[in-house]
Structures are given as structure tokens and as C-alpha cells.
Write a protein that holds these residues in place. Structure first.
Motif, PDB file in Angstrom:
ATOM      1  N   MET A 184       0.848  -1.165   0.000  1.00 49.57           N
ATOM      2  CA  MET A 184       0.000   0.000   0.000  1.00 49.57           C
ATOM      3  C   MET A 184       0.906   1.244   0.000  1.00 49.57           C
ATOM      4  O   MET A 184       1.947   1.252   0.637  1.00 49.57           O
ATOM      5  CB  MET A 184      -0.904  -0.017   1.234  1.00 49.57           C
ATOM      6  CG  MET A 184      -2.075   0.906   1.099  1.00 49.57           C
ATOM      7  SD  MET A 184      -3.258   0.880   2.489  1.00 49.57           S
ATOM      8  CE  MET A 184      -3.539  -0.839   2.795  1.00 49.57           C
ATOM      9  N   SER A 185       0.475   2.302  -0.683  1.00 52.64           N
ATOM     10  CA  SER A 185       1.297   3.506  -0.763  1.00 52.64           C
ATOM     11  C   SER A 185       1.372   4.209   0.585  1.00 52.64           C
ATOM     12  O   SER A 185       0.446   4.147   1.405  1.00 52.64           O
ATOM     13  CB  SER A 185       0.734   4.464  -1.815  1.00 52.64           C
ATOM     14  OG  SER A 185      -0.394   5.158  -1.312  1.00 52.64           O
ATOM     15  N   ALA A 186       2.477   4.894   0.795  1.00 51.74           N
ATOM     16  CA  ALA A 186       2.684   5.624   2.048  1.00 51.74           C
ATOM     17  C   ALA A 186       1.616   6.692   2.236  1.00 51.74           C
ATOM     18  O   ALA A 186       1.169   6.941   3.360  1.00 51.74           O
ATOM     19  CB  ALA A 186       4.077   6.243   2.065  1.00 51.74           C
ATOM     20  N   GLU A 187       1.195   7.319   1.151  1.00 54.18           N
ATOM     21  CA  GLU A 187       0.185   8.369   1.247  1.00 54.18           C
ATOM     22  C   GLU A 187      -1.144   7.822   1.769  1.00 54.18           C
ATOM     23  O   GLU A 187      -1.767   8.418   2.652  1.00 54.18           O
ATOM     24  CB  GLU A 187      -0.022   9.046  -0.118  1.00 54.18           C
ATOM     25  CG  GLU A 187       1.181   9.778  -0.647  1.00 54.18           C
ATOM     26  CD  GLU A 187       2.213   8.869  -1.308  1.00 54.18           C
ATOM     27  OE1 GLU A 187       3.300   9.362  -1.618  1.00 54.18           O
ATOM     28  OE2 GLU A 187       1.955   7.657  -1.498  1.00 54.18           O
ATOM     29  N   ASP A 238       9.485  11.438  -2.712  1.00 59.69           N
ATOM     30  CA  ASP A 238      10.524  10.480  -2.365  1.00 59.69           C
ATOM     31  C   ASP A 238      11.355  11.012  -1.208  1.00 59.69           C
ATOM     32  O   ASP A 238      11.710  12.186  -1.156  1.00 59.69           O
ATOM     33  CB  ASP A 238      11.422  10.223  -3.571  1.00 59.69           C
ATOM     34  CG  ASP A 238      12.494   9.198  -3.268  1.00 59.69           C
ATOM     35  OD1 ASP A 238      12.152   8.149  -2.688  1.00 59.69           O
ATOM     36  OD2 ASP A 238      13.661   9.454  -3.594  1.00 59.69           O
ATOM     37  N   ARG A 298       9.719   2.202   4.700  1.00 62.81           N
ATOM     38  CA  ARG A 298       9.083   0.891   4.578  1.00 62.81           C
ATOM     39  C   ARG A 298       9.766  -0.103   5.510  1.00 62.81           C
ATOM     40  O   ARG A 298      10.987  -0.168   5.571  1.00 62.81           O
ATOM     41  CB  ARG A 298       9.137   0.389   3.144  1.00 62.81           C
ATOM     42  CG  ARG A 298       8.251  -0.830   2.922  1.00 62.81           C
ATOM     43  CD  ARG A 298       8.262  -1.317   1.483  1.00 62.81           C
ATOM     44  NE  ARG A 298       7.867  -0.343   0.509  1.00 62.81           N
ATOM     45  CZ  ARG A 298       6.594  -0.101   0.138  1.00 62.81           C
ATOM     46  NH1 ARG A 298       5.615  -0.776   0.699  1.00 62.81           N
ATOM     47  NH2 ARG A 298       6.322   0.786  -0.792  1.00 62.81           N
ATOM     48  N   ASP A 351      13.642   2.511   1.464  1.00 66.62           N
ATOM     49  CA  ASP A 351      12.485   2.998   0.724  1.00 66.62           C
ATOM     50  C   ASP A 351      11.731   3.956   1.643  1.00 66.62           C
ATOM     51  O   ASP A 351      11.174   3.531   2.656  1.00 66.62           O
ATOM     52  CB  ASP A 351      11.596   1.825   0.315  1.00 66.62           C
ATOM     53  CG  ASP A 351      10.424   2.229  -0.554  1.00 66.62           C
ATOM     54  OD1 ASP A 351      10.418   3.373  -1.064  1.00 66.62           O
ATOM     55  OD2 ASP A 351       9.519   1.401  -0.723  1.00 66.62           O
ATOM     56  N   GLY A 367       2.726  13.217  -1.482  1.00 69.86           N
ATOM     57  CA  GLY A 367       3.900  12.407  -1.190  1.00 69.86           C
ATOM     58  C   GLY A 367       5.074  12.757  -2.084  1.00 69.86           C
ATOM     59  O   GLY A 367       4.896  13.200  -3.213  1.00 69.86           O
ATOM     60  N   TRP A 388       4.689   0.473   7.031  1.00 71.54           N
ATOM     61  CA  TRP A 388       5.443   1.733   7.021  1.00 71.54           C
ATOM     62  C   TRP A 388       5.646   2.204   8.449  1.00 71.54           C
ATOM     63  O   TRP A 388       4.731   2.180   9.257  1.00 71.54           O
ATOM     64  CB  TRP A 388       4.678   2.813   6.258  1.00 71.54           C
ATOM     65  CG  TRP A 388       4.638   2.592   4.786  1.00 71.54           C
ATOM     66  CD1 TRP A 388       3.685   1.903   4.091  1.00 71.54           C
ATOM     67  CD2 TRP A 388       5.574   3.058   3.826  1.00 71.54           C
ATOM     68  NE1 TRP A 388       3.973   1.913   2.756  1.00 71.54           N
ATOM     69  CE2 TRP A 388       5.143   2.619   2.557  1.00 71.54           C
ATOM     70  CE3 TRP A 388       6.755   3.796   3.916  1.00 71.54           C
ATOM     71  CZ2 TRP A 388       5.831   2.906   1.389  1.00 71.54           C
ATOM     72  CZ3 TRP A 388       7.438   4.088   2.740  1.00 71.54           C
ATOM     73  CH2 TRP A 388       6.978   3.635   1.498  1.00 71.54           C
ATOM     74  N   ARG A 394       9.322   7.772   2.157  1.00 72.73           N
ATOM     75  CA  ARG A 394       8.439   8.791   1.567  1.00 72.73           C
ATOM     76  C   ARG A 394       8.271   9.920   2.568  1.00 72.73           C
ATOM     77  O   ARG A 394       8.223   9.687   3.773  1.00 72.73           O
ATOM     78  CB  ARG A 394       7.049   8.226   1.259  1.00 72.73           C
ATOM     79  CG  ARG A 394       7.009   7.098   0.275  1.00 72.73           C
ATOM     80  CD  ARG A 394       7.266   7.523  -1.128  1.00 72.73           C
ATOM     81  NE  ARG A 394       6.099   8.217  -1.660  1.00 72.73           N
ATOM     82  CZ  ARG A 394       6.081   8.800  -2.849  1.00 72.73           C
ATOM     83  NH1 ARG A 394       7.156   8.794  -3.605  1.00 72.73           N
ATOM     84  NH2 ARG A 394       5.006   9.400  -3.282  1.00 72.73           N
TER      85      ARG A 394
END
Length: 138
Positions: A1-4, A50, A136, A57, A48, A97, A59
């Protein structure tokens, strides 16, 4: 799942779990509810970027929260902002995360003349922006 998505869900869940904050709100929404009775809060933009490294990894997530109250004075917003600050500062690991830092970037408090061309009640609004740096896990 995305950090955002993880950050957004974590902030919403943590704020909804804070009984003192929720006792003072008619609702906490994921996005501007359009029609809701004050006082309420919502999570707005989530951006988000990098923040990774060679072996990491990561964010950086910027997330905005908004509050609206129908009071004649802005005093109650200060108490709500303090509660939100404490909740956001306490965020940690969420869905793979780890939140390394959670910092207030800026906050704004302004008179709210109401919606619908002034037909909705006036009051005060606050927008609070946070920067979450996440890595991550695993």
C-alpha cells in the motif's frame, strides 16, 4: 500500500480514537464533507515525495487537516489543534510503514464567513499541515 494512503488512514483512525477530540466534533471526515454541521474536521490534501536512500524505501508525506467551528471566537480551535498535535506526534508503525518523524509544518486560523454565499453560519476555520517522514518496514 502507498505511504500516502497509509498515512491518511493512520491519521484518520488515530484522530477518531481520541475521545476528547471527538467529543468536541460532530464528525471527522475523509475529505471535505461539503455539508456538515459545525464543529467538524476533515483530512484534506495528502502529497507524497521520495525520501528514500540507497538502502531505504522512504516517503515524505504532507497531509492537511481542516477544522471548522461556529463560535464567535477562535478559542476552541486552539484546544482542538493541541489535541491533533498530540495525536499526530504519537503515530508510529502502520501497514508496513514506520513513521519516523511527524512535524507541524504550519497552521492557519481565519474567520470563516460561511458557505453558500453567507447563508451557512459564520465561525472560524483552521488548516493544519504536517510532514510525515516514513520508511518501509521489512
Amino acid at each position: 500500500m502507498s505511504a500516502e494512503v497509509v498515512a491518511r488512514a493512520a491519521v484518520i483512525a488515530a484522530l477518531r480514537a481520541d475521545g476528547a477530540l471527538m467529543d468536541g466534533l460532530n464528525g471527522l471526515f475523509d475529505g471535505d464533507p461539503g455539508r456538515a454541521s459545525v464543529p467538524y474536521a476533515y483530512v484534506d490534501a495528502c502529497i507524497g515525495a521520495d525520501w528514500g536512500g540507497k538502502d531505504m524505501d522512504g516517503r515524505e508525506v504532507r497531509i492537511s487537516l481542516a477544522l471548522r467551528v461556529g463560535d464567535e471566537v477562535a478559542r476552541r480551535l486552539g484546544d482542538m489543534i493541541a489535541r491533533i498535535d498530540a495525536v499526530v506526534a504519537g503515530l508510529s508503525v502502520q501497514n508496513g510503514w514506520r513513521i519516523v518523524t511527524a512535524r507541524l509544518v504550519r497552521s492557519r486560523v481565519a474567520r470563516d464567513e460561511g458557505r453558500d454565499g453567507g447563508r451557512a453560519p459564520a465561525g472560524w476555520r483552521a488548516v493544519i499541515d504536517y510532514r510525515l517522514r516514513m520508511v518501509r518496514e521489512g
